[in-house]
Design a protein around this motif. Sequence first.
Motif, PDB file in Angstrom:
ATOM      1  N   PHE A 178     -19.696  52.319  11.977  1.00 14.18           N
ATOM      2  CA  PHE A 178     -20.386  51.421  10.797  1.00 14.18           C
ATOM      3  C   PHE A 178     -20.920  52.264   9.599  1.00 14.18           C
ATOM      4  O   PHE A 178     -20.891  51.918   8.387  1.00 14.18           O
ATOM      5  N   ARG A 179     -21.488  53.778  10.131  1.00  9.46           N
ATOM      6  CA  ARG A 179     -21.674  54.731   9.098  1.00  9.46           C
ATOM      7  C   ARG A 179     -20.630  54.965   8.148  1.00  9.46           C
ATOM      8  O   ARG A 179     -21.029  55.219   7.039  1.00  9.46           O
ATOM      9  N   GLU A 180     -19.598  54.859   8.580  1.00 15.01           N
ATOM     10  CA  GLU A 180     -18.298  55.399   7.523  1.00 15.01           C
ATOM     11  C   GLU A 180     -17.841  54.189   6.830  1.00 15.01           C
ATOM     12  O   GLU A 180     -17.242  54.544   5.714  1.00 15.01           O
ATOM     13  N   LEU A 181     -18.592  52.964   6.817  1.00 13.33           N
ATOM     14  CA  LEU A 181     -18.083  52.027   5.883  1.00 13.33           C
ATOM     15  C   LEU A 181     -18.513  52.433   4.621  1.00 13.33           C
ATOM     16  O   LEU A 181     -19.591  52.801   4.332  1.00 13.33           O
ATOM     17  N   PRO A 182     -17.446  52.228   3.606  1.00  9.58           N
ATOM     18  CA  PRO A 182     -18.206  52.768   2.073  1.00  9.58           C
ATOM     19  C   PRO A 182     -18.787  51.775   1.541  1.00  9.58           C
ATOM     20  O   PRO A 182     -18.978  50.638   1.989  1.00  9.58           O
ATOM     21  N   ARG A 183     -19.448  52.063   0.476  1.00 12.07           N
ATOM     22  CA  ARG A 183     -20.398  51.239  -0.438  1.00 12.07           C
ATOM     23  C   ARG A 183     -19.605  50.235  -1.004  1.00 12.07           C
ATOM     24  O   ARG A 183     -18.522  50.256  -1.386  1.00 12.07           O
ATOM     25  N   GLY A 184     -20.200  49.024  -0.596  1.00 12.28           N
ATOM     26  CA  GLY A 184     -19.774  47.788  -0.892  1.00 12.28           C
ATOM     27  C   GLY A 184     -18.579  46.994  -0.250  1.00 12.28           C
ATOM     28  O   GLY A 184     -17.728  46.442  -0.436  1.00 12.28           O
ATOM     29  N   ALA A 185     -18.539  47.786   1.138  1.00 11.92           N
ATOM     30  CA  ALA A 185     -17.533  47.271   2.282  1.00 11.92           C
ATOM     31  C   ALA A 185     -17.542  45.716   2.480  1.00 11.92           C
ATOM     32  O   ALA A 185     -18.544  45.338   2.298  1.00 11.92           O
ATOM     33  N   VAL A 186     -16.510  45.266   2.556  1.00 17.33           N
ATOM     34  CA  VAL A 186     -16.581  43.723   3.113  1.00 17.33           C
ATOM     35  C   VAL A 186     -16.710  43.640   4.550  1.00 17.33           C
ATOM     36  O   VAL A 186     -15.645  44.077   4.996  1.00 17.33           O
ATOM     37  N   VAL A 187     -17.432  42.914   5.049  1.00 15.80           N
ATOM     38  CA  VAL A 187     -17.660  42.596   6.490  1.00 15.80           C
ATOM     39  C   VAL A 187     -17.762  41.292   6.694  1.00 15.80           C
ATOM     40  O   VAL A 187     -18.275  40.521   5.996  1.00 15.80           O
ATOM     41  N   GLY A 188     -16.853  40.769   7.603  1.00 15.36           N
ATOM     42  CA  GLY A 188     -16.823  39.512   7.899  1.00 15.36           C
ATOM     43  C   GLY A 188     -17.636  39.105   9.306  1.00 15.36           C
ATOM     44  O   GLY A 188     -17.464  39.710  10.134  1.00 15.36           O
ATOM     45  N   THR A 189     -18.216  37.820   9.005  1.00 14.28           N
ATOM     46  CA  THR A 189     -19.199  37.198  10.364  1.00 14.28           C
ATOM     47  C   THR A 189     -19.436  36.013   9.888  1.00 14.28           C
ATOM     48  O   THR A 189     -19.995  35.658   8.518  1.00 14.28           O
ATOM     49  N   SER A 190     -19.735  35.157  10.883  1.00 14.81           N
ATOM     50  CA  SER A 190     -20.351  33.632  10.447  1.00 14.81           C
ATOM     51  C   SER A 190     -21.525  33.520  10.771  1.00 14.81           C
ATOM     52  O   SER A 190     -21.967  32.483  10.487  1.00 14.81           O
ATOM     53  N   SER A 191     -22.186  34.683  11.206  1.00 16.52           N
ATOM     54  CA  SER A 191     -23.514  34.541  11.768  1.00 16.52           C
ATOM     55  C   SER A 191     -24.567  35.044  10.738  1.00 16.52           C
ATOM     56  O   SER A 191     -24.456  35.983  10.345  1.00 16.52           O
ATOM     57  N   LEU A 192     -25.506  33.994  10.654  1.00 16.95           N
ATOM     58  CA  LEU A 192     -26.811  34.475   9.757  1.00 16.95           C
ATOM     59  C   LEU A 192     -27.503  35.627  10.399  1.00 16.95           C
ATOM     60  O   LEU A 192     -27.990  36.413   9.890  1.00 16.95           O
ATOM     61  N   ARG A 193     -27.608  35.633  11.733  1.00 22.83           N
ATOM     62  CA  ARG A 193     -28.590  36.576  12.417  1.00 22.83           C
ATOM     63  C   ARG A 193     -27.496  38.049  12.091  1.00 22.83           C
ATOM     64  O   ARG A 193     -28.422  39.092  11.952  1.00 22.83           O
ATOM     65  N   ARG A 194     -26.478  37.953  12.462  1.00 19.57           N
ATOM     66  CA  ARG A 194     -25.768  39.483  12.143  1.00 19.57           C
ATOM     67  C   ARG A 194     -25.850  39.645  10.534  1.00 19.57           C
ATOM     68  O   ARG A 194     -25.841  40.909  10.200  1.00 19.57           O
ATOM     69  N   ARG A 195     -25.543  38.888   9.500  1.00 25.42           N
ATOM     70  CA  ARG A 195     -25.619  38.870   8.295  1.00 25.42           C
ATOM     71  C   ARG A 195     -26.820  39.652   7.924  1.00 25.42           C
ATOM     72  O   ARG A 195     -27.079  40.690   7.089  1.00 25.42           O
ATOM     73  N   ALA A 196     -28.064  38.995   8.337  1.00 31.04           N
ATOM     74  CA  ALA A 196     -29.341  39.567   7.617  1.00 31.04           C
ATOM     75  C   ALA A 196     -29.810  40.856   8.154  1.00 31.04           C
ATOM     76  O   ALA A 196     -30.218  41.635   7.477  1.00 31.04           O
ATOM     77  N   GLN A 197     -29.412  41.133   9.786  1.00 33.75           N
ATOM     78  CA  GLN A 197     -29.904  42.558  10.254  1.00 33.75           C
ATOM     79  C   GLN A 197     -28.889  43.550   9.554  1.00 33.75           C
ATOM     80  O   GLN A 197     -29.356  44.573   9.520  1.00 33.75           O
ATOM     81  N   LEU A 198     -27.419  43.323   9.329  1.00 32.93           N
ATOM     82  CA  LEU A 198     -26.798  44.199   8.759  1.00 32.93           C
ATOM     83  C   LEU A 198     -27.059  44.670   7.214  1.00 32.93           C
ATOM     84  O   LEU A 198     -26.960  45.637   6.846  1.00 32.93           O
ATOM     85  N   LEU A 199     -27.343  43.478   6.574  1.00 38.68           N
ATOM     86  CA  LEU A 199     -28.006  43.579   5.146  1.00 38.68           C
ATOM     87  C   LEU A 199     -29.133  44.328   4.910  1.00 38.68           C
ATOM     88  O   LEU A 199     -29.542  45.233   4.358  1.00 38.68           O
TER      89      LEU A 199
ATOM     90  N   VAL B 215     -30.052  46.929   6.889  1.00 40.08           N
ATOM     91  CA  VAL B 215     -29.742  48.316   7.222  1.00 40.08           C
ATOM     92  C   VAL B 215     -28.737  48.724   5.790  1.00 40.08           C
ATOM     93  O   VAL B 215     -29.017  49.976   5.309  1.00 40.08           O
ATOM     94  N   ARG B 216     -27.811  47.922   5.419  1.00 36.58           N
ATOM     95  CA  ARG B 216     -26.945  48.181   4.442  1.00 36.58           C
ATOM     96  C   ARG B 216     -27.057  47.009   3.455  1.00 36.58           C
ATOM     97  O   ARG B 216     -25.991  46.373   3.473  1.00 36.58           O
ATOM     98  N   PRO B 217     -27.772  46.995   2.481  1.00 36.85           N
ATOM     99  CA  PRO B 217     -27.963  45.947   1.464  1.00 36.85           C
ATOM    100  C   PRO B 217     -26.601  46.104   0.374  1.00 36.85           C
ATOM    101  O   PRO B 217     -26.496  44.979  -0.255  1.00 36.85           O
ATOM    102  N   ASP B 218     -26.046  47.191   0.533  1.00 38.07           N
ATOM    103  CA  ASP B 218     -24.652  47.027  -0.406  1.00 38.07           C
ATOM    104  C   ASP B 218     -23.575  46.558   0.153  1.00 38.07           C
ATOM    105  O   ASP B 218     -22.639  46.293  -0.441  1.00 38.07           O
TER     106      ASP B 218
END
Length: 313
Positions: free
Chosen positions: A116-137, A139-142
């Motif tokens: 996860f740390r290697e994902l570049p700035r602005g990386a496109v990540v796919g998920t249909s879950s609000l739970r995952r979306r919120a927690q990932l953002l 850590v990485r609002p970019d």
Amino acid sequence: MKKDTIIIGTRSSKLALWQAEYVKGRLEEEYPGLKAELKLMTTKGDKILDAPLAKIGGKGLFTKELEAEMIDGGIDLAVHSLKDMPTEVPEGLVISAITRRLDPGDAMVSLRYRTFRELPRGAVVGTSSLRRRAQLLHVRPDLQIRDLRGNVNTRLRKLEEESFDAIILAVAGLRRLGFGDRITQILPQNMILPAVGQGALAIETRESDAELRRRIAFLNDEETVHCAAAERAFLARVEGGCQVPVGVYAAPDTAGSLCVEAVIASVDGMRLYRDRLSGPAGEAEHLGRTLADRLLDMGGLSILQEIGLLQNR
């Protein structure tokens, strides 16, 4: 009177079929001479694939049709992913067994990046879950989080065919389908807490079917039942009928006790409230409700009110 044939209701996705076949196999192994048959059904969540889950409506998207068929007598039991089950079960039905939980975590799958740390700035990540979306953002609002619907096989195909740098899926689902080798990284729980009941199966029956409930009791895992009770009590306290960005995980602490950890976050990840609570396993539901009240008081209530207003527009 004992029935020689049991009809198991299931969705037709490969993961749902794996889960139903697993229960079928366990029943036939436990009771020689018993025959279990699968009845495949399609739910609202399977039909609507062009809209985010939060916009379709959060309760019973993958369970209502199976439950209606069971109430009508068309099936004897249904096998669900516990995380798909609403906290309120229809009158006349009951969760009669919860299986031992597999890894409850979330996995990153990527073709290009190892962590996860290697994902570049602005990386496109796919998920249909609000739970995952919120927690990932948080850590990485970019990150650019894009909606990703469909069964496990479909999502893995979309990773290859569309412009995703990574997608997030449940560890248990990937492993059950033989895709464990596709996991790039299991995301740590200090980054992202799982969905309620993630990794466990729920077997739902008619409450009045005492003989069937007795037969499937051997599939019930007491430790997972206590953990699920705490997690589902937490969710019941905070949910308002819509999809909400919450994660919660209960696990055995010391002998006879549980530790419950939970998070409520804003959809954009900017605000996040997280806490944990330990106590006797026999008071699992009380622990879940108490932790929910703590997080609501910390600021979670204002987040849930905002989400409710947005989704009701």
